[in-house]
Scaffold this active site. Structure first.
Site, mmCIF file in Angstrom:
data_model
loop_
_atom_site.group_PDB
_atom_site.id
_atom_site.type_symbol
_atom_site.label_atom_id
_atom_site.label_comp_id
_atom_site.label_asym_id
_atom_site.label_seq_id
_atom_site.Cartn_x
_atom_site.Cartn_y
_atom_site.Cartn_z
ATOM 1 N N ARG A 71 0.723 -1.327 -0.099
ATOM 2 C CA ARG A 71 -0.018 0.022 0.255
ATOM 3 C C ARG A 71 0.930 1.284 0.073
ATOM 4 N NH1 ARG A 71 -3.773 -0.546 4.798
ATOM 5 N NH2 ARG A 71 -4.340 1.708 4.346
ATOM 6 N N ASN A 103 -7.503 8.677 6.604
ATOM 7 C CA ASN A 103 -6.619 7.951 5.619
ATOM 8 C C ASN A 103 -5.380 8.099 6.187
ATOM 9 O OD1 ASN A 103 -9.029 7.912 4.286
ATOM 10 N ND2 ASN A 103 -8.499 9.449 2.716
ATOM 11 N N VAL A 104 -4.431 7.140 5.519
ATOM 12 C CA VAL A 104 -3.005 7.123 6.001
ATOM 13 C C VAL A 104 -2.144 7.411 4.844
ATOM 14 C CG1 VAL A 104 -3.628 5.550 8.044
ATOM 15 C CG2 VAL A 104 -2.708 4.600 5.638
ATOM 16 N N ASP A 105 -2.981 7.837 3.785
ATOM 17 C CA ASP A 105 -1.887 7.890 2.415
ATOM 18 C C ASP A 105 -1.336 9.295 2.311
ATOM 19 O OD1 ASP A 105 -3.726 9.732 1.847
ATOM 20 O OD2 ASP A 105 -5.148 8.232 0.887
ATOM 21 N N HIS A 120 -5.999 8.060 12.219
ATOM 22 C CA HIS A 120 -5.694 6.851 12.174
ATOM 23 C C HIS A 120 -3.990 6.650 11.782
ATOM 24 C CE1 HIS A 120 -10.245 5.283 11.342
ATOM 25 N NE2 HIS A 120 -10.019 5.975 12.420
ATOM 26 N N CYS A 128 8.120 0.995 17.350
ATOM 27 C CA CYS A 128 8.532 -0.197 17.835
ATOM 28 C C CYS A 128 7.383 -0.448 18.827
ATOM 29 C CB CYS A 128 9.767 -0.371 18.660
ATOM 30 S SG CYS A 128 9.868 -1.669 19.791
ATOM 31 N N CYS A 131 9.349 -0.538 22.690
ATOM 32 C CA CYS A 131 10.010 0.884 23.199
ATOM 33 C C CYS A 131 9.499 2.094 22.314
ATOM 34 C CB CYS A 131 11.277 0.887 23.002
ATOM 35 S SG CYS A 131 12.158 0.679 21.455
ATOM 36 N N SER A 190 -17.510 5.955 4.726
ATOM 37 C CA SER A 190 -18.934 5.057 4.970
ATOM 38 C C SER A 190 -19.484 5.609 6.252
ATOM 39 C CB SER A 190 -18.573 3.405 4.830
ATOM 40 O OG SER A 190 -17.658 3.325 5.806
ATOM 41 N N ASN A 213 -20.617 12.238 -1.161
ATOM 42 C CA ASN A 213 -20.098 10.724 -1.508
ATOM 43 C C ASN A 213 -21.407 10.233 -2.605
ATOM 44 O OD1 ASN A 213 -20.236 7.761 -0.961
ATOM 45 N ND2 ASN A 213 -19.653 8.165 1.118
HETATM 46 C C1 BJW Z 1 -16.346 8.041 -2.574
HETATM 47 C C2 BJW Z 1 -15.870 7.860 -3.785
HETATM 48 C C3 BJW Z 1 -15.658 9.104 -4.342
HETATM 49 C C4 BJW Z 1 -16.006 5.855 -3.167
HETATM 50 N N1 BJW Z 1 -15.529 10.236 -3.593
HETATM 51 N N2 BJW Z 1 -16.733 9.094 -1.746
HETATM 52 C C5 BJW Z 1 -18.931 1.912 18.276
HETATM 53 C C6 BJW Z 1 -19.638 0.875 17.626
HETATM 54 C C7 BJW Z 1 -19.207 -0.230 17.045
HETATM 55 C C8 BJW Z 1 -17.908 -0.470 17.001
HETATM 56 C C9 BJW Z 1 -17.218 0.387 17.677
HETATM 57 C C10 BJW Z 1 -17.573 1.438 18.350
HETATM 58 N N3 BJW Z 1 -16.620 2.176 18.874
HETATM 59 C C11 BJW Z 1 -15.488 1.576 18.443
HETATM 60 C C12 BJW Z 1 -15.671 0.283 17.739
HETATM 61 C C13 BJW Z 1 -14.813 -0.549 17.381
HETATM 62 C C14 BJW Z 1 -14.159 -0.261 15.979
HETATM 63 C C15 BJW Z 1 -15.206 -0.066 15.067
HETATM 64 O O1 BJW Z 1 -15.578 1.379 14.705
HETATM 65 N N4 BJW Z 1 -15.720 -0.837 14.219
HETATM 66 C C16 BJW Z 1 -16.723 -0.871 13.348
HETATM 67 C C17 BJW Z 1 -16.319 -1.419 11.977
HETATM 68 C C18 BJW Z 1 -17.856 -1.286 13.893
HETATM 69 N N5 BJW Z 1 -13.421 0.973 16.386
HETATM 70 C C19 BJW Z 1 -12.167 0.757 16.652
HETATM 71 O O2 BJW Z 1 -11.490 -0.095 17.139
HETATM 72 C C20 BJW Z 1 -11.319 1.964 16.916
HETATM 73 N N6 BJW Z 1 -10.566 2.051 18.226
HETATM 74 C C21 BJW Z 1 -11.444 2.302 19.269
HETATM 75 O O3 BJW Z 1 -12.606 2.718 19.225
HETATM 76 O O4 BJW Z 1 -10.803 2.427 20.548
HETATM 77 C C22 BJW Z 1 -11.308 2.299 21.465
HETATM 78 C C23 BJW Z 1 -11.607 1.078 21.959
HETATM 79 C C24 BJW Z 1 -10.497 0.100 22.365
HETATM 80 C C25 BJW Z 1 -10.618 -1.279 22.691
HETATM 81 C C26 BJW Z 1 -11.907 -1.861 22.290
HETATM 82 C C27 BJW Z 1 -12.913 -0.958 21.925
HETATM 83 C C28 BJW Z 1 -12.952 0.307 21.536
HETATM 84 C C29 BJW Z 1 -10.011 2.101 15.942
HETATM 85 C C30 BJW Z 1 -10.479 2.079 14.423
HETATM 86 C C31 BJW Z 1 -9.459 1.962 13.502
HETATM 87 C C32 BJW Z 1 -9.719 1.912 12.041
HETATM 88 N N7 BJW Z 1 -8.635 1.338 11.440
HETATM 89 C C33 BJW Z 1 -8.535 1.345 9.822
HETATM 90 C C34 BJW Z 1 -7.292 0.663 9.478
HETATM 91 C C35 BJW Z 1 -6.114 1.460 9.846
HETATM 92 C C36 BJW Z 1 -5.700 2.320 8.589
HETATM 93 C C37 BJW Z 1 -5.205 1.799 7.446
HETATM 94 O O5 BJW Z 1 -4.764 0.683 7.372
HETATM 95 O O6 BJW Z 1 -5.291 2.419 6.427
HETATM 96 O O7 BJW Z 1 -8.692 2.717 9.395
HETATM 97 S S1 BJW Z 1 -10.171 0.260 9.607
HETATM 98 C C38 BJW Z 1 -10.511 1.153 8.086
HETATM 99 O O8 BJW Z 1 -11.780 1.856 8.116
HETATM 100 C C39 BJW Z 1 -9.398 2.427 7.974
HETATM 101 C C40 BJW Z 1 -10.424 3.550 7.568
HETATM 102 O O9 BJW Z 1 -9.609 4.715 7.780
HETATM 103 C C41 BJW Z 1 -11.602 3.189 8.345
HETATM 104 C C42 BJW Z 1 -12.767 3.992 7.545
HETATM 105 O O10 BJW Z 1 -12.902 3.584 6.316
HETATM 106 P P1 BJW Z 1 -13.619 4.547 5.237
HETATM 107 O O11 BJW Z 1 -12.522 5.516 4.766
HETATM 108 O O12 BJW Z 1 -14.845 5.360 5.575
HETATM 109 O O13 BJW Z 1 -13.491 3.596 4.117
HETATM 110 P P2 BJW Z 1 -14.822 2.769 3.248
HETATM 111 O O14 BJW Z 1 -14.394 1.683 2.438
HETATM 112 O O15 BJW Z 1 -15.725 2.101 4.357
HETATM 113 O O16 BJW Z 1 -15.900 3.648 2.591
HETATM 114 C C43 BJW Z 1 -15.493 4.511 1.281
HETATM 115 C C44 BJW Z 1 -16.545 5.487 1.169
HETATM 116 O O17 BJW Z 1 -16.175 6.195 0.035
HETATM 117 C C45 BJW Z 1 -17.910 4.768 0.780
HETATM 118 O O18 BJW Z 1 -18.950 5.263 1.432
HETATM 119 C C46 BJW Z 1 -17.932 5.034 -0.830
HETATM 120 O O19 BJW Z 1 -19.329 5.200 -1.171
HETATM 121 C C47 BJW Z 1 -17.216 6.300 -0.932
HETATM 122 N N8 BJW Z 1 -16.515 6.510 -2.234
HETATM 123 N N9 BJW Z 1 -15.637 6.701 -4.193
HETATM 124 C C48 BJW Z 1 -16.425 10.371 -2.749
HETATM 125 N N10 BJW Z 1 -14.855 9.161 -5.878
#
Ligand code: BJW
Length: 244
Positions: A71, A103-105, A120, A128, A131, A190, A213
């Site tokens: 990536r 985003n992380v890009d 994120h 690490c 440490c 989303s 969106n």
């Molecule tokens: C367009 C387009 C165009 C297409 N123009 N648009 C409350 C309820 C339920 C669960 C939880 C909650 N609170 C916390 C949780 C747990 C969890 C969570 O949310 N889970 C859900 C899946 C249900 N959250 C966490 O774990 C977070 N931490 C936390 O809450 O800590 C406290 C805690 C500790 C211990 C236990 C519990 C809680 C951390 C979340 C970290 C997310 N990390 C990721 C991956 C890392 C980064 C990486 O590798 O890049 O981040 S997951 C992934 O999803 C990534 C993204 O940043 C994130 C969001 O996704 P995004 O960007 O919205 O992408 P898509 O694909 O979903 O959507 C794309 C959209 O674009 C679509 O709508 C398209 O239509 C649109 N689109 N073309 C405009 N041209």
């Protein structure tokens, strides 16, 4: 894109003193980067949740680094698109403008946005897990033989995985900006991943919330206006309509 809605959001933008923008992977779609859930959220048959989690990393660090290295290389080759550039322009035009991205890009920074809250983390560094020593990621990412750190820990991407807390200072700044905004723009996400998604609708009942969106999202029913269009079309059009 509905012209009346564009005019309505443009009027809000023109009058706003404080704007908060929340972006997700959809804003980088027109730079050629895949969204998370768009293509089924799979990489070589591994679910994203399995790769972007501490458990996944503990199970197979090399697999996870292969994913992030691939990536990171794609990110480096990608160019910011018109939507990233439009947000950089807005930062210069609006009295109080805050951009928070999931985003992380690094494409917002590369487009010229000066202050970006990276909720994120980013793929610019590894750190690490024991440490917290850091190292910049080279073009080819982290060599797999560098995963083991000299302190006995493991180098991991500087990313927030599922189940992990967001960086507190970044999160606080985002909460504050969302709470004080007149206008909240939710772009290319989303809105299913928390707590980031909460910034869109749960911190400020007074703000006018506009979503950009092409598809329906988890918050579409709760926002005040929706521009159903790719971000690289909607954002430049919005700025043109608001500021001429
Ligand atoms: C367009 C387009 C165009 C297409 N123009 N648009 C409350 C309820 C339920 C669960 C939880 C909650 N609170 C916390 C949780 C747990 C969890 C969570 O949310 N889970 C859900 C899946 C249900 N959250 C966490 O774990 C977070 N931490 C936390 O809450 O800590 C406290 C805690 C500790 C211990 C236990 C519990 C809680 C951390 C979340 C970290 C997310 N990390 C990721 C991956 C890392 C980064 C990486 O590798 O890049 O981040 S997951 C992934 O999803 C990534 C993204 O940043 C994130 C969001 O996704 P995004 O960007 O919205 O992408 P898509 O694909 O979903 O959507 C794309 C959209 O674009 C679509 O709508 C398209 O239509 C649109 N689109 N073309 C405009 N041209």
């Amino acid at each position: 894109m509905n012209d009346a809605t564009l005019a309505q959001v443009a009027a809000r933008l023109r009058d706003a003193q404080a704007v908060f923008a929340l972006t997700g992977s959809g804003i980088s779609a027109e730079s050629g980067l895949p969204t998370f859930r768009g293509v089924g959220g799979l990489w070589h048959n591994h679910r994203v949740e399995e790769l972007a989690s501490p458990e996944g990393f503990a199970r197979d660090p090399a697999l996870v680094w292969n994913w992030y290295n691939e990536r990171a290389a794609v990110h480096r080759r990608a160019q910011p698109n018109a939507a990233h550039h439009a947000l950089a322009q807005l930062e210069a035009r609006v009295p109080h403008f805050t951009l928070a991205t999931q985003n992380v890009d690094s494409l917002h920074r590369r487009a010229g946005s000066q202050h970006v809250l990276e909720l994120h983390g980013s793929l610019r560094e590894a750190r690490c897990d024991r440490c917290a020593a850091r190292r910049a990621l080279a073009d080819e990412g982290l060599p797999l033989d560098a995963i083991a750190h000299e302190c006995g820990g493991r180098m991991r991407p500087d990313i927030v995985w599922f189940g992990e807390s967001l960086p507190l200072d970044v999160w606080r700044a985002a909460e504050l900006a969302a709470a004080h905004a007149d206008l909240i723009l939710v772009i290319g996400t989303s809105a299913i991943v928390y707590p980031a998604a909460a910034l869109a609708t749960q911190y400020n009942p007074r703000a006018f919330v506009a979503e950009i969106n092409p598809e329906d999202t988890a918050i579409s029913e709760r926002v005040d206006a929706t521009l159903r269009s790719p971000a690289a079309q909607a954002l430049p059009a919005l700025i043109e309509r608001a500021f001429g």
